[in-house]
Design an enzyme around this catalytic site. Sequence first.
Site, PDB file in Angstrom:
ATOM      1  CB  CYS A 253      -1.012  -0.052   1.138  1.00  0.00           C
ATOM      2  SG  CYS A 253      -2.511   0.806   0.658  1.00  0.00           S
ATOM      3  CG  HIS A 337      -4.215  -3.742   2.874  1.00  0.00           C
ATOM      4  ND1 HIS A 337      -3.192  -3.252   3.633  1.00  0.00           N
ATOM      5  CD2 HIS A 337      -4.786  -2.683   2.266  1.00  0.00           C
ATOM      6  CE1 HIS A 337      -3.156  -1.937   3.513  1.00  0.00           C
ATOM      7  NE2 HIS A 337      -4.113  -1.566   2.690  1.00  0.00           N
ATOM      8  CD  GLU A 339      -2.282  -6.183   5.371  1.00  0.00           C
ATOM      9  OE1 GLU A 339      -1.809  -6.570   4.283  1.00  0.00           O
ATOM     10  OE2 GLU A 339      -2.646  -4.998   5.571  1.00  0.00           O
TER      11      GLU A 339
HETATM   12  N1  LIG Z   1      -3.307   1.658   3.465  1.00  0.00           N
HETATM   13  C1  LIG Z   1      -2.365   2.463   3.049  1.00  0.00           C
HETATM   14  O1  LIG Z   1      -1.164   2.219   3.134  1.00  0.00           O
HETATM   15  C2  LIG Z   1      -2.816   3.771   2.471  1.00  0.00           C
HETATM   16  C3  LIG Z   1      -1.890   4.247   1.390  1.00  0.00           C
HETATM   17  C4  LIG Z   1      -1.923   5.717   1.079  1.00  0.00           C
HETATM   18  N2  LIG Z   1      -1.314   6.415   2.058  1.00  0.00           N
HETATM   19  C5  LIG Z   1      -3.260   6.149   0.567  1.00  0.00           C
HETATM   20  O2  LIG Z   1      -4.153   6.589   1.292  1.00  0.00           O
HETATM   21  O3  LIG Z   1      -3.399   6.010  -0.606  1.00  0.00           O
END
Ligand SMILES: NC(=O)CC[C@H](N)C(=O)O
Length: 363
Positions: A253, A337, A339
């Site tokens: 992410c 994700h 996870e």
């Molecule tokens: N879950 C995250 O890592 C979010 C990724 C990023 N900061 C966004 O909002 O796009």
Amino acid sequence: MAPFGEPSHLGRKELKLVVFNTSLTGYQEILTDPSYAGQFVLMTCPHIGNTGVNFGDEESSQCFLGGLVIRSLSIGTSNWRCVESLGDYLTKRNIMGIYDVDTRAITRRLRQDGSLIGVLSTEESRTDGDLLQMSRSWDIVGVDLIGDVSCTSPYEWVDKTESDWDFNTNKRDGKTFNVIAYDFGIKHNILRRLASHGCKITVVPATWPASETLIMKPDGVLFSNGPGDPSAVPYAVQTVKELLGKVPVFGICMGHQLLGQALGGKTFKMKFGHHGGNHPVRDIRSGRVDISAQNHNYAVDPATLPEGVEVTHINLNDGTCAGLAFPSMKIMSLQYHPEASPGPHDSDLVFTEFIELMKQSEL
Ligand SMILES: NC(=O)CC[C@H](N)C(=O)O
């Protein structure tokens, strides 16, 4: 509309980006996901709170989000793991919640106009005009939010997924890999899944120098999830850059977005982002489709990436880039994700791919 959570709401106000989340379950993991810093989370599932909360489902030690917006708050709780009601849990953590809101109407508005800055205020004297004015005084773009959620000094992580809940165990061969995990707001389940796959993990702060990481001679480095605008944290992009090609790396992410930038690509803010546990993603290399957990407002623009970087996954809802690889540099990353927590476990095998990447570089 009715408030819940923090009882002495009076005089409080919060200004945050309003995002909608389509998960049917897992509100506690959402509340404790540090990537929700800077945001109000509106749940599209109309009934929230019916299983209460338990301390095994926390994704971090705190709630970093600005507040929870829901249609209907369950009047009772029923679950064998429940230790507390959702309302009491939020109260203790000083998080504002609001229920009896037409969440469907707000979601339609956000889908149409894109995510908006909202104000949650208990100052009843405020007019609509005041609130509108306030909402224009803050923006999530350009703000470094990872500084507030990252750990401040390194620590070791040992907890695996509890044996009652673990799965996918037949692919493990018991070998140990030393992994440094950069904490940009890391979720506990990333650490648990890495530990269950045989990793010995040292979690380091977002500002931990690449040179220190290299001195520790890890088998691999993980760049974690984290809140906010990846363009607002150039120091993190610089750290990623200094590690590329020197050690196998896996970005999740925010980690994926930082890798995209470190490789020379650009990120952009999406219209309303992806938040939920029901997003189909295709692995372009195998054709396999996973239903995935997602939570992001930014994405990597694949057209800006240099030659050699492969787009490995795409989000089938809107065609955006959901994963990257640069095999010769031992780089892999996912925008979503693996996870889960909350969400489906389809993509857990990706942790095995990271183990393979570390194994290959031993050869
Ligand atoms: N879950 C995250 O890592 C979010 C990724 C990023 N900061 C966004 O909002 O796009």
